[in-house]
Design an enzyme around this catalytic site. Sequence first.
Site, PDB file in Angstrom:
ATOM      1  CG  HIS A  95      -1.974   1.046   1.177  1.00 54.25           C
ATOM      2  ND1 HIS A  95      -1.723   2.354   1.501  1.00 54.25           N
ATOM      3  CD2 HIS A  95      -3.271   0.992   0.800  1.00 54.25           C
ATOM      4  CE1 HIS A  95      -2.829   3.060   1.338  1.00 54.25           C
ATOM      5  NE2 HIS A  95      -3.794   2.253   0.909  1.00 54.25           N
ATOM      6  CD  GLU A 167      -5.349   1.779  -3.196  1.00 54.00           C
ATOM      7  OE1 GLU A 167      -6.532   1.828  -2.866  1.00 54.00           O
ATOM      8  OE2 GLU A 167      -4.423   1.771  -2.379  1.00 54.00           O
ATOM      9  CB  SER A 213     -11.354   9.640  -3.592  1.00 59.16           C
ATOM     10  OG  SER A 213     -10.387  10.260  -2.750  1.00 59.16           O
TER      11      SER A 213
HETATM   12  C1  PEP Z   1      -6.841   3.243   0.370  1.00 58.05           C
HETATM   13  O1  PEP Z   1      -6.316   3.617   1.410  1.00 58.05           O
HETATM   14  O2  PEP Z   1      -6.477   2.172  -0.149  1.00 58.05           O
HETATM   15  C2  PEP Z   1      -7.894   4.069  -0.213  1.00 58.05           C
HETATM   16  C3  PEP Z   1      -8.307   3.793  -1.418  1.00 58.05           C
HETATM   17  O3  PEP Z   1      -8.358   5.092   0.565  1.00 58.05           O
HETATM   18  P1  PEP Z   1      -9.602   6.068   0.234  1.00 58.05           P
HETATM   19  O4  PEP Z   1     -10.721   5.197  -0.300  1.00 58.05           O
HETATM   20  O5  PEP Z   1      -9.939   6.679   1.549  1.00 58.05           O
HETATM   21  O6  PEP Z   1      -9.144   7.038  -0.786  1.00 58.05           O
END
Ligand code: PEP
Length: 251
Positions: A95, A167, A213
Amino acid sequence: MRKKLVVANWKMNGTSADIGAMLTAMQKDSVILNQIDVSVCVPAVFLSNMHAACGPLPISWGAQNVSDKAAGAFTGEISAQMLCDVGCSTVIVGHSERRLYYGENNHWVAQKWLATRKTALTPILCVGESLSEREKGQTLAVVMAQLDAVLKITTAKEFAHTVIAYEPVWAIGTGLTPTTNEVVSVHTALREHLVKQYDSATSQTVRLLYGGSVKGDNAAQLLTLANVDGGLIGGASLKYDTFSPIYKALI
Ligand code: PEP
């Protein structure tokens, strides 16, 4: 046809009571949850409660990190086998918060990923570019370097049926999201890269999640795009009222 997958990343949030409250509320969605895969990645201290907390709920649970070592004098670490022992099916690997705050580089992430493949765990490999990398046009180069660190030490057979989460770092917890075209272009490039490295059949077994998000009001738009097989959800996964609209949007 790949089954849709929604993964909740609770990060370092919540109590065992909060987890129990969400899982209890989810019981009423069993019919929906039987049509998709949902995995809830909670803080490690709560994992051994998950079997009892989930009860008959048709979901799995997982961890947010794993050691690259199998066992031994590694104070504070948790091995892949230990995660299996408490019933985990999934584990988030690499992550961006671990890369950023705990110095996990591509090589280390790849070793962690490999450790999971010696067990029944399914790794969810996170890849994604920072804002400055995107602005410099380096998105694909960064994402492919993160992926290649794993691909170069694994076989097609080991890679099959695993999960990659794209991500963008700048989209995590910010309320910002890439355009749908930007998401499709990265996901399509990831799929094509797997075809090139391995073969089409292997590539088709890998689920590609989008994360950053995702909320109830953008889930249908972002998570049903070509080559998007579901989502990795942070902030919105902490409460039934914000999490359930996301998985419902996939039905
Ligand atoms: C994450 O931490 O993997 C993530 C996608 O966070 P958020 O949905 O809060 O952007």
